[in-house]
Design an enzyme around this catalytic site. Sequence first.
Site, short mmCIF file in Angstrom:
data_model
loop_
_atom_site.label_atom_id
_atom_site.label_comp_id
_atom_site.label_asym_id
_atom_site.label_seq_id
_atom_site.Cartn_x
_atom_site.Cartn_y
_atom_site.Cartn_z
N CYS A 96 59.83 39.33 60.54
CA CYS A 96 60.79 39.53 61.63
C CYS A 96 60.83 38.32 62.56
O CYS A 96 61.90 37.94 63.05
CB CYS A 96 60.45 40.79 62.42
SG CYS A 96 58.81 40.78 63.17
N HIS A 389 57.13 43.81 66.79
CA HIS A 389 58.36 43.44 66.09
C HIS A 389 59.19 42.49 66.94
O HIS A 389 59.31 42.68 68.16
CB HIS A 389 59.16 44.71 65.79
CG HIS A 389 60.38 44.49 64.93
ND1 HIS A 389 60.34 43.79 63.75
CD2 HIS A 389 61.67 44.87 65.09
CE1 HIS A 389 61.55 43.77 63.21
NE2 HIS A 389 62.38 44.41 64.01
N ASN A 411 68.90 43.28 65.14
CA ASN A 411 67.70 43.54 64.36
C ASN A 411 67.80 42.88 62.99
O ASN A 411 68.84 42.33 62.62
CB ASN A 411 67.47 45.04 64.25
CG ASN A 411 66.03 45.39 63.97
OD1 ASN A 411 65.17 44.52 63.81
ND2 ASN A 411 65.72 46.67 63.90
#
Length: 471
Positions: A96, A389, A411
């Site tokens: 991520c 994250h 995202n």
Amino acid sequence: MQLKLSLVLALGLTSALSTSLSAQSTKDGAITPRILESLRKSESKSPSEQALHNAIALQGMKDFFVNPKRPRELEDKFSIEVKSQGITDQKQSGRCWLFTGLNVLRAQLMAREQSGKFFFSQNYGFFWDQLEKANLFLEGIIETRKASDDDKKVEWLFKHPLSDGGQFTGISDILSKYGVVPAEVMPETASSNDTRLMGQMITRTLRQAGIALRKASAKGESLAQLRERKEACLKQVYRILSLNLGEPPTSFSYTLRNAKGEAISTDTYTPQSFYQRFVGIDLKDQFVMLMNDPSRPYYKTYEIDFDRHSYDGRNWTYVNLPMEEIKGMAIASLKDNTMMYYSCDVGRELDRSKGIAALNNYDYASLLGYDFTMDKAERIKSFDSGSTHAMTLKAVDLDASGKPTKWKVENSWGEQSGVKGHIIMTDGWFDAYTFRLVVNKKYATAKVLELLKTKPVQLPAWDPMFTPDAP
């Protein structure tokens, strides 16, 4: 007859357990028959309670926590929003941090070049990240070669030889050193999309080499000889990476196109020249990482040992600030049409299907009989919460007085997740679970710039704030 026999056996087992506990539970603080009986009596035997037991046994607790008063929808309209095109998908990997950093950079490229949809290759950056982390581990073993086996840093190194997670130092160190390439030049593979097995093989390789290095050092091998052993291990790691991810290109031809598919530019590049042409900024010195960690004093700069992606890179250094000051810099950046690297404890109070992060998404007290009341500082100290994250902060909604009411992030879980690949967060959730924000220094306050000149407080690698961004 069978029922009576079962009852007799059950009573016998209970009696035997109590006798056994009585014989063993002589130490203060142990679970005694009295405590056990108290625990048993605390459980309700009502029909409704039994029905609840039956239902949870079949489907688990998760659905029973859902709060019927939760927000079913947060309007996807924001007073300030940076436009972008395309949603990425990290799939079964912890990359991520890499997706987030490259998403920030690609948005700037598309705006500056007036191009159509564009993606950098995450696979290219990931290849070099894993090789550099392998070298970082091996050099850590060489540095600590004279320490005992139970030394805390030695133990930490062997517990954490490699991961696919990381944070912004990976963006600044890896990209600045190796450059970038378009996604078409080094596309994703099965192993970049699902990193588990490859990561396990590299981890075992590194641990084995680490043990061999310590043994060789104990036998008196020189530093030069140890580095020869290290290089032999890096060749093994390079082979695993090449087999799984493909070998990174050294040069390539590429045509950048506009939204209509028309060519804007065509040229031959190296990864480094492509970086200079289409990124062209100093990632190491142009940005500052901000942290909201109320378990420590604010207005101090901190540095975490070994929290970097390459041996010749920089340890992660951040300025710890109250949330309101971080929000002010975030809003300034968004008003200037600039997205940011952002990280949080994403799994907490998130309605993943709807892409809504709100503090009242779940009701734990109704089922459990108690609520979770630790504040943010207590959650950090107890390792209950940390940054898990990274995403790209791209929008904020301000009320009439200029106060934020909700935020929006791009995202990397694919277009079908959340709100068309985004998560919308209430401002209350943002306060509770936001940890890191990376902003261009031109949006930083004078106070932050002064704090960057101070000597950082040194923190060990096992500090709670080391937690990599990696779900």
